[in-house]
Scaffold this motif. Structure first.
Motif, PDB file in Angstrom:
ATOM      1  N   ARG A 340      60.503 -27.130 -11.386  1.00 55.68           N
ATOM      2  CA  ARG A 340      60.212 -28.550 -11.355  1.00 55.68           C
ATOM      3  C   ARG A 340      61.407 -29.278 -10.758  1.00 55.68           C
ATOM      4  NH1 ARG A 340      55.992 -32.203 -11.864  1.00 55.68           N
ATOM      5  NH2 ARG A 340      56.639 -34.140 -12.856  1.00 55.68           N
ATOM      6  N   GLN A 342      63.186 -32.812  -9.698  1.00 51.74           N
ATOM      7  CA  GLN A 342      63.105 -34.241 -10.013  1.00 51.74           C
ATOM      8  C   GLN A 342      64.488 -34.857  -9.784  1.00 51.74           C
ATOM      9  OE1 GLN A 342      59.813 -36.719 -11.235  1.00 51.74           O
ATOM     10  NE2 GLN A 342      59.852 -34.538 -11.119  1.00 51.74           N
ATOM     11  N   TYR A 669      52.360 -25.759  -9.408  1.00 53.18           N
ATOM     12  CA  TYR A 669      51.319 -26.731  -9.044  1.00 53.18           C
ATOM     13  C   TYR A 669      50.026 -26.045  -8.641  1.00 53.18           C
ATOM     14  CZ  TYR A 669      55.370 -29.699  -9.279  1.00 53.18           C
ATOM     15  OH  TYR A 669      56.497 -30.331  -9.722  1.00 53.18           O
ATOM     16  N   ALA A 682      35.452 -30.601 -14.711  1.00 57.90           N
ATOM     17  CA  ALA A 682      36.526 -31.515 -14.345  1.00 57.90           C
ATOM     18  C   ALA A 682      36.031 -32.652 -13.450  1.00 57.90           C
ATOM     19  CB  ALA A 682      37.660 -30.767 -13.659  1.00 57.90           C
ATOM     20  N   LEU A 683      35.147 -32.317 -12.511  1.00 61.04           N
ATOM     21  CA  LEU A 683      34.731 -33.328 -11.536  1.00 61.04           C
ATOM     22  C   LEU A 683      33.402 -33.988 -11.904  1.00 61.04           C
ATOM     23  CD1 LEU A 683      35.742 -31.361  -8.309  1.00 61.04           C
ATOM     24  CD2 LEU A 683      36.889 -33.374  -9.236  1.00 61.04           C
TER      25      LEU A 683
ATOM     26  N   GLU B 167      52.420 -38.692 -10.190  1.00 55.87           N
ATOM     27  CA  GLU B 167      51.709 -37.696  -9.375  1.00 55.87           C
ATOM     28  C   GLU B 167      51.948 -36.308  -9.960  1.00 55.87           C
ATOM     29  OE1 GLU B 167      53.116 -38.418  -5.383  1.00 55.87           O
ATOM     30  OE2 GLU B 167      52.057 -40.351  -5.274  1.00 55.87           O
ATOM     31  N   LEU B 168      51.192 -35.354  -9.481  1.00 53.42           N
ATOM     32  CA  LEU B 168      51.326 -34.002 -10.026  1.00 53.42           C
ATOM     33  C   LEU B 168      52.777 -33.534  -9.997  1.00 53.42           C
ATOM     34  CD1 LEU B 168      50.068 -31.397 -11.122  1.00 53.42           C
ATOM     35  CD2 LEU B 168      49.466 -30.758  -8.796  1.00 53.42           C
ATOM     36  N   SER B 169      53.473 -33.806  -8.902  1.00 54.00           N
ATOM     37  CA  SER B 169      54.837 -33.292  -8.814  1.00 54.00           C
ATOM     38  C   SER B 169      55.924 -34.348  -9.034  1.00 54.00           C
ATOM     39  CB  SER B 169      55.061 -32.595  -7.470  1.00 54.00           C
ATOM     40  OG  SER B 169      54.877 -33.512  -6.424  1.00 54.00           O
ATOM     41  N   HIS B 170      55.538 -35.562  -9.342  1.00 54.03           N
ATOM     42  CA  HIS B 170      56.542 -36.580  -9.618  1.00 54.03           C
ATOM     43  C   HIS B 170      56.165 -37.501 -10.762  1.00 54.03           C
ATOM     44  CE1 HIS B 170      58.250 -35.503  -5.713  1.00 54.03           C
ATOM     45  NE2 HIS B 170      59.371 -35.804  -6.325  1.00 54.03           N
ATOM     46  N   GLY B 171      57.046 -37.579 -11.720  1.00 53.12           N
ATOM     47  CA  GLY B 171      56.820 -38.475 -12.846  1.00 53.12           C
ATOM     48  C   GLY B 171      57.992 -39.402 -13.020  1.00 53.12           C
ATOM     49  N   PHE B 197      47.821 -31.882  -2.397  1.00 54.77           N
ATOM     50  CA  PHE B 197      47.438 -31.964  -3.823  1.00 54.77           C
ATOM     51  C   PHE B 197      48.632 -32.173  -4.750  1.00 54.77           C
ATOM     52  CE2 PHE B 197      48.670 -28.017  -5.899  1.00 54.77           C
ATOM     53  CZ  PHE B 197      48.913 -27.169  -4.832  1.00 54.77           C
ATOM     54  N   ALA B 200      48.736 -35.643  -5.662  1.00 53.05           N
ATOM     55  CA  ALA B 200      47.588 -36.235  -6.354  1.00 53.05           C
ATOM     56  C   ALA B 200      48.086 -37.085  -7.511  1.00 53.05           C
ATOM     57  CB  ALA B 200      46.670 -35.135  -6.885  1.00 53.05           C
ATOM     58  N   PHE B 202      48.099 -38.217 -11.166  1.00 54.12           N
ATOM     59  CA  PHE B 202      47.903 -37.257 -12.244  1.00 54.12           C
ATOM     60  C   PHE B 202      48.306 -37.903 -13.563  1.00 54.12           C
ATOM     61  CE2 PHE B 202      48.205 -33.150 -14.373  1.00 54.12           C
ATOM     62  CZ  PHE B 202      47.272 -32.386 -13.700  1.00 54.12           C
ATOM     63  N   TRP B 203      47.629 -37.537 -14.605  1.00 56.96           N
ATOM     64  CA  TRP B 203      47.939 -38.006 -15.959  1.00 56.96           C
ATOM     65  C   TRP B 203      47.414 -39.407 -16.252  1.00 56.96           C
ATOM     66  CZ3 TRP B 203      48.511 -35.853 -20.245  1.00 56.96           C
ATOM     67  CH2 TRP B 203      49.132 -34.593 -20.342  1.00 56.96           C
ATOM     68  N   VAL B 251      38.139 -37.455  -7.681  1.00 54.99           N
ATOM     69  CA  VAL B 251      38.681 -37.896  -8.967  1.00 54.99           C
ATOM     70  C   VAL B 251      38.102 -37.048 -10.094  1.00 54.99           C
ATOM     71  CG1 VAL B 251      36.941 -39.751  -9.121  1.00 54.99           C
ATOM     72  CG2 VAL B 251      39.013 -39.920 -10.494  1.00 54.99           C
ATOM     73  N   GLY B 252      38.923 -36.719 -11.075  1.00 53.36           N
ATOM     74  CA  GLY B 252      38.430 -35.874 -12.171  1.00 53.36           C
ATOM     75  C   GLY B 252      39.345 -35.912 -13.376  1.00 53.36           C
ATOM     76  N   ASP B 253      38.988 -35.087 -14.331  1.00 51.07           N
ATOM     77  CA  ASP B 253      39.641 -35.060 -15.637  1.00 51.07           C
ATOM     78  C   ASP B 253      40.659 -33.917 -15.659  1.00 51.07           C
ATOM     79  OD1 ASP B 253      38.520 -35.988 -18.735  1.00 51.07           O
ATOM     80  OD2 ASP B 253      39.868 -34.277 -18.572  1.00 51.07           O
ATOM     81  N   ILE B 254      41.858 -34.178 -16.165  1.00 52.75           N
ATOM     82  CA  ILE B 254      42.879 -33.121 -16.127  1.00 52.75           C
ATOM     83  C   ILE B 254      42.717 -32.102 -17.251  1.00 52.75           C
ATOM     84  CG2 ILE B 254      44.609 -34.528 -14.930  1.00 52.75           C
ATOM     85  CD1 ILE B 254      46.081 -34.747 -17.642  1.00 52.75           C
ATOM     86  N   PHE B 267      43.009 -37.242 -12.632  1.00 48.55           N
ATOM     87  CA  PHE B 267      43.739 -37.104 -11.370  1.00 48.55           C
ATOM     88  C   PHE B 267      42.911 -37.749 -10.269  1.00 48.55           C
ATOM     89  CE2 PHE B 267      41.099 -33.302 -11.784  1.00 48.55           C
ATOM     90  CZ  PHE B 267      40.425 -33.286 -10.565  1.00 48.55           C
ATOM     91  N   MET B 269      42.743 -37.852  -5.702  1.00 52.95           N
ATOM     92  CA  MET B 269      43.292 -37.700  -4.353  1.00 52.95           C
ATOM     93  C   MET B 269      42.542 -38.656  -3.432  1.00 52.95           C
ATOM     94  SD  MET B 269      43.842 -33.622  -3.869  1.00 52.95           S
ATOM     95  CE  MET B 269      44.590 -33.767  -2.237  1.00 52.95           C
TER      96      MET B 269
END
Ligand SMILES: Cc1cc2nc3c(=O)[nH]c(=O)nc-3n(C[C@H](O)[C@H](O)[C@H](O)COP(=O)(O)OP(=O)(O)OC[C@H]3O[C@@H](n4cnc5c(N)ncnc54)[C@H](O)[C@@H]3O)c2cc1C
Ligand SMILES: Cc1cc2nc3c(=O)[nH]c(=O)nc-3n(C[C@H](O)[C@H](O)[C@H](O)COP(=O)(O)OP(=O)(O)OC[C@H]3O[C@@H](n4cnc5c(N)ncnc54)[C@H](O)[C@@H]3O)c2cc1C
Lengths: 706, 706
Positions: A340, A342, A669, A682-683, B167-171, B197, B200, B202-203, B251-254, B267, B269
């Motif tokens: 990860r 950051q 990821y 999910a979708l 986002e998935l890779s950044h909080g 992705f 995307a 996320f959260w 769009v969907g549920d994590i 999430f 995209m």
């Protein structure tokens, strides 16, 4: 300590390691793997030996290849379904029957490893299996030969067992158990009865839905109306052909728990249920046909220490189970932290969060703890094996009794230490993974929730610690009278030097001086002696002020006896690991990192007692504390590049670890994303979409009702 | 601090209190209630005032009487069903519309209390409602008037909103956000795009299943190819008529989380989704029709402190939310401890576990923390209200900017303090209730799981603390140069005495001397100055040794800046509570117990820093530490008979608390037993009974496959 876990030769070489332990897939974790100071395969073989690794591989791949154990990403299993699945999995464990009797006898550590391996997959089937084949069968086995028949039925699952001690209103205080077993001379039966619902058996694993037989603890009443104290009985609770309750038994499921929900914990009430006389588990005592009570032990004390010893196995295993949870949580959190990214020195270049000092300090001491506690639980298990051999051969020597007491004192504190460490670590790992740690699929919640009751069952941690401090306090007379003394495992032998040790001081004069575990170890020895002295003084003072024994003891717990028990077990755990890692026969390729782990664990644990070290004058001045703190940070820094490899050593295969952010490839990821999309819903649009689109609320409509 | 939470007159009398606050049912808790040193109703009215109590009653009874909010004991709700139920409950909140705009303006604390009351029932509908009406609407509101139309649709639920930053890779590192918004001059649109992705969204709460609109944070690109930094945009993500995704939106549920599972986190995209130019939330900047960027702020700094200030409200509320979880957990654990009997001076007489020193020491400091943190969160909310008024009236004074900075620094540390305290307390309460704490129906698991993300969202705790220490370090120049300074709320004013304070020493010479919160408060002032000095020195040293600013700061966290931020916030929290409880206008009937709480919290928090107090020479000798420890134990002892009444003051009604062992009657076994039997399947035979009775496993059958 002579031990098979001690100094296994890392025999074999790179190529034999490679067969046993395949390489990890290439990916983002390579960067750290390359930086490691040692070969993780060599370490794994050194720690476990090829034989155990083969066993682990066998179990892991059996589970991975078995459709019953397939994971179901995104599926929302109901509790009932999860209980069913757990039972089906438990049945598969019977069919695999991973270890022969012969294998177990040759190397008892194998059974220990088997439990751990299954548990790493999921504790529910593991506990279900173990409560039946281990606890239930074990209790019967130790009673008498007359249960051989029943035992056969245990192992082919004709019956299913559970262990019913706790009641709704009594747990820790087992003396308060109120279920009765009254001997009826006329029919040669015991009548098992629950006086009221508060005395219902409660919390019993396997009892909720499917156990057919229970070991039930009850107050034994002989026909003369005398209560002979707590004894255990085999009571059939469900029909084996239908799983319906037996007459007079009300049995059911206590409901959803915080974790371990595959396991069905239950309650039972007995309405004058009659069982044959033979069903008493005559471990402690028996009743003659005429209804006379006879005990097999000469005195209560002897009986007590025999039972103490055998109770220890549960706590030793929980010490190991907790250490296993520690390993699982760290495998996930360290791999996440290494991949990860950051923030960073520039906006373009982000660094792995493992590079941050706080992240290292939050995780790496727990990594050290995982190594140290793992080793300790194995070595304590081996001590128990020795003790158990004595039990089986009916040894009644003083040494056997002393060994029972010592093991009891050790595991009564190692269970709290290990379960709390794992519980705190699971929480820290969850937070260390940021939001993603809060996603159920990454498994940190399950680990925390499943680990949690380790703090409670087989004795509440805070209450258990009192057993250990009582044991330690019991040596004060010898210390005062300067009578020589020792214990079979030698864990309290250093107390002979009590007066001398109390005169010692912290001597390190630089950070470098503190980098070996001998430094915290010496401090711990002082600390234990100091807390022992203070606890002893405090107890005397309480008694002098007119408190009863009961009150006096209760008022000596916080800051005294409780701290004493914790310091003692940390010291013991550290001592064993220190000796292990400082053995000159350790491969030189591994020694540095192992010594770093030992030092980090020691200093970090010790640092929580720093105030007492100052208070009691062992340490003084600003610098001493700084040295310890800086040494911790320096060790974290030195270990950070080894962290991934250290986790590779104990992390189970991806299938078992079952955490997208903890997978060996480090493609966090991709792994998360694909797992989310595998969740077939999910979708999907929610089934209740019309509740938004059509049935609109009328704002304020209900306000008039307020 | 002038404040409506300060010193409300306990106007009215016994009879008016009785109407507001009905008596509790008679039962086992009466024993402790009778022993209390104060009248819990008087306390409740004193702390909250009649108006707020009426509001609470209104909300609690609305929920209790509404079938949508009925509990379903024993039911195993699937995640999908729970999400549906949460949405239906959220709709009911619209229909109740508990507060008018007028009421909120008259007393903003009402909205604060409303959130808390709904959350006490269940955080999922509360957060769903709040993310929509509070966060989403609030963000739009503060942008510009052109969204008035949209705002109407928010409040009648024509649309449903969410807030999409992470986002998935950044909080934590929001600068790293990679979603783009490119202005297209030709169509006067922004094109929202997710590069891959990993970027995307996320959260995002509410996004998983039902939000129709999102505030999306993206890097703004003007036609000249320039990146103008992070801006927010309103993007429609689902069709309001069908809840199906809009074109170009995936769009969907994590998936399942550790808690808060009624809320659908999602999430999204964006594949070059076009939105009208007007959809930019022109808070920080805007784009002209020609594509030229313009910022409404003169400089980056000003813009920054304005945004900091408004971000604070989330953290202040989380401070309060966590304090609420603390109250819930303690209500359960204290009532359990007062009614659970285990062991006793004789075998016949068992005593409530609350009588044990360890149990008191494990729980009562958290009880004190609940009072202290509750007060702090309210007072900080009032500070924020003042700040917000300034924002609304477009105040651009230095004071307004300073106030924003100060509030930011306070809540960046009070959120960590409160969320961690609650998280640890939830775990301790779980364990303090023994096995029964592990039963889901008793709710301690839910509290722990739902509280957990408070440590993470709105900024990870460990990262946030750096904001507070940065703020404190920024005063070092003034301190060094002996320039006078002060802050709008005065929380750092004592630093002016820095040099003088550093010369002080601990002066108590008895336990009695330590029994007032002034003692820990004085120690804290020294501690903050000491840690400030040490952190400053450490930072200098790191820089001198050639580290970059980035590295140097990272290497000063553990034992320095991190401890500094924690000590500072504990000091501030304690200072406010000390002042509150030592005000001469406090009713004399309440003062003693309130002062005890203040002292206990102060000493207990301070005791975790005892090593540093010794290390830095503020405290010396064996006795000093003992005084503090003994004072903690003595305060626990003094508070134990008040504990039940103290919990009665803040515990919500049984229906809301929803925990059999935490009910006001104290009939814990009856309550548990009836709840278990209400679970309709408790006594059922499992559906899979034939898997045991008929399909027997063949032991060892699969062994050959291994
Ligand atoms: C998941 C799970 C599975 C279980 N499985 C089984 C099973 O299969 N069979 C079975 O028989 N039981 C089982 N149990 C029950 C378990 O053994 C008990 O919960 C455990 O012994 C703790 O007792 P308790 O719950 O009565 O706690 P309590 O004794 O009620 O403890 C409550 C609190 O009081 C404190 N306290 C109590 N006494 C003292 C004292 N003297 N001094 C200071 N503090 C004190 C404790 O520290 C604790 O904080 C299970 C429990 C769980 C959670
Ligand atoms: C239940 C829940 C609901 C949420 N709802 C929303 C929502 O509605 N909208 C939304 O936009 N987001 C939402 N989020 C996301 C949330 O805001 C982020 O999870 C949070 O900001 C933390 O960021 P992260 O997960 O990226 O953690 P990371 O930044 O990845 O942190 C991981 C670890 O690295 C450490 N770390 C990171 N940087 C540093 C540093 N500089 N120094 C030291 N250590 C560091 C952290 O301490 C942490 O331990 C939600 C999250 C959760 C769990």
């Amino acid at each position: 300590m002579a031990s098979t876990v001690n100094l296994k030769e890392a025999n074999g070489n790179q190529s034999s390691w490679d067969t046993l332990l395949p390489d990890f897939p290439k990916g983002p974790l390579c960067k750290y793997r390359k930086k490691a100071s040692f070969n993780w395969k060599e370490m794994a073989v050194f720690l476990d030996g090829e034989d155990i690794i083969q066993l682990k591989n066998r179990i892991f791949s059996a589970l991975e290849n078995d459709p019953f154990f397939a994971h179901r990403p995104g599926e929302d299993l109901s509790r009932e379904k999860y209980q069913e699945l757990t039972f089906l999995r438990c049945k598969r464990l019977f069919e695999y029957d991973f270890l022969t009797q012969q294998e177990i006898i040759e190397n008892p550590l194998k059974i220990f490893n088997m439990v751990i391996c299954i548990g790493m997959y999921d504790w529910s089937p593991c506990l279900q299996y173990f409560l039946h084949c281990g606890v239930f069968a074990g209790t019967i086995l130790s009673a008498s030969n007359r249960f051989a028949d029943l035992l056969g039925k245990v192992f082919n699952m004709e019956i299913f067992g559970c262990f019913a001690l706790t009641e709704l209103s009594h747990g820790t205080n087992t003396k308060g158990i109120r279920t009765t077993a009254t001997f009826d001379r006329s029919t040669q039966e015991f009548i098992i009865n629950t006086p009221d619902f508060e005395a219902a058996k409660f919390w019993v694993g396997n009892m909720g839905k499917h156990a057919t037989h229970a070991v039930v603890y009850a107050q034994l009443y002989t026909p003369d109306g005398q209560c002979q104290g707590l004894h255990s009985f085999i009571v059939q609770i469900r029909d084996t052909k239908t799983l319906l309750p037996m007459p007079g038994v009300m049995v059911g499921d206590i409901g959803k728990k915080l974790g371990q929900n595959g396991l069905d914990n239950g309650f039972a009430m007995f309405h004058n249920v009659r069982i044959p006389k033979e069903n008493i588990l005559n471990i402690a005592g028996d009743v003659t046909a005429e209804g006379k009570y006879s005990s097999s032990f000469k005195d209560v004390k002897e009986r007590f220490s025999a039972s103490l010893g055998s109770l220890s196995i549960g706590r030793i295993l929980i010490t190991a189970v907790s250490a296993t949870n520690l390993k699982l949580a760290l495998s996930i959190a360290i791999r996440f932290s290494a991949t990860r990214h950051q923030f960073g020195p520039t906006d373009e270049e982000e660094i792995p969060v493992l590079e941050y000092q706080t992240q290292q300090w939050r995780l790496l001491p727990y990594l050290a703890a995982a190594y140290v506690l793992d080793y300790f639980s194995k070595s304590l298990f081996e001590n128990f094996v020795e003790f158990f051999a004595g039990l089986l051969t009916k040894q009644r020597s003083q040494r056997q009794a002393d060994l029972g007491r010592e093991i009891h004192a050790l595991c009564a504190a190692s269970k709290p230490l290990s379960s709390w460490t794992a519980q705190q670590a699971a929480q820290e790992c969850r937070e260390a993974c940021g939001g993603h740690g809060y996603l159920a699929m990454n498994r940190l919640g399950e680990i925390r929730n499943d680990n949690d009751p380790n703090c409670t069952y087989e004795g509440d941690n805070n209450v258990l610690l009192q057993q250990t401090s009582n044991y330690l306090m019991s040596w004060m007379n010898c210390i005062r009278d300067k009578v020589p003394f020792e214990s079979p495992l030698g864990t309290i032998n250093f107390l002979q030097d009590y007066h001398h040790i109390l005169g010692r001081k912290f001597t390190a004069v630089s950070v470098e001086d503190c980098m070996d575990s001998s430094v915290p170890l010496a401090a711990y020895k002082w600390l234990v002696c100091y807390l022992l002295r203070e606890s002893d003084l405090k107890l005397k003072k309480e008694k002098q002020s007119g408190q009863s024994d009961f009150e006096a003891k209760n008022n000596c717990q916080v800051y005294y006896c409780r701290s004493l028990a914790i310091a003692f077990i940390e010291q013991t755990v550290l001592q064993r690991y220190h000796d292990y890692t400082h053995d000159p026969n350790i491969p030189s390729t591994l020694q540095t990192v192992l010594k770093n782990l030992s030092a980090l664990y020691g200093l970090w644990s010790l640092s929580k007692h720093l105030a007492v070290l100052y208070q009691g004058g062992y340490v003084s001045g600003e610098q001493a504390g700084r040295f310890i703190q800086n040494a911790i940070l320096e060790l974290c820094y030195r270990l950070k590049d080894d962290a991934v490899a250290l986790v590779d050593v104990f992390a189970p295969p991806d299938f078992i670890l079952n955490s997208p952010i903890g997978k060996a490839s480090g493609e966090l990821y991709k792994n998360m994303w694909s797992e989310i999309l595998q969740g077939n819903k999910a979708l999907n649009r929610p089934s209740w979409w019309a509740e938004f689109c059509i049935n609109k609320p009328v704002t304020g409509r209900l306000r008039s009702r307020l």
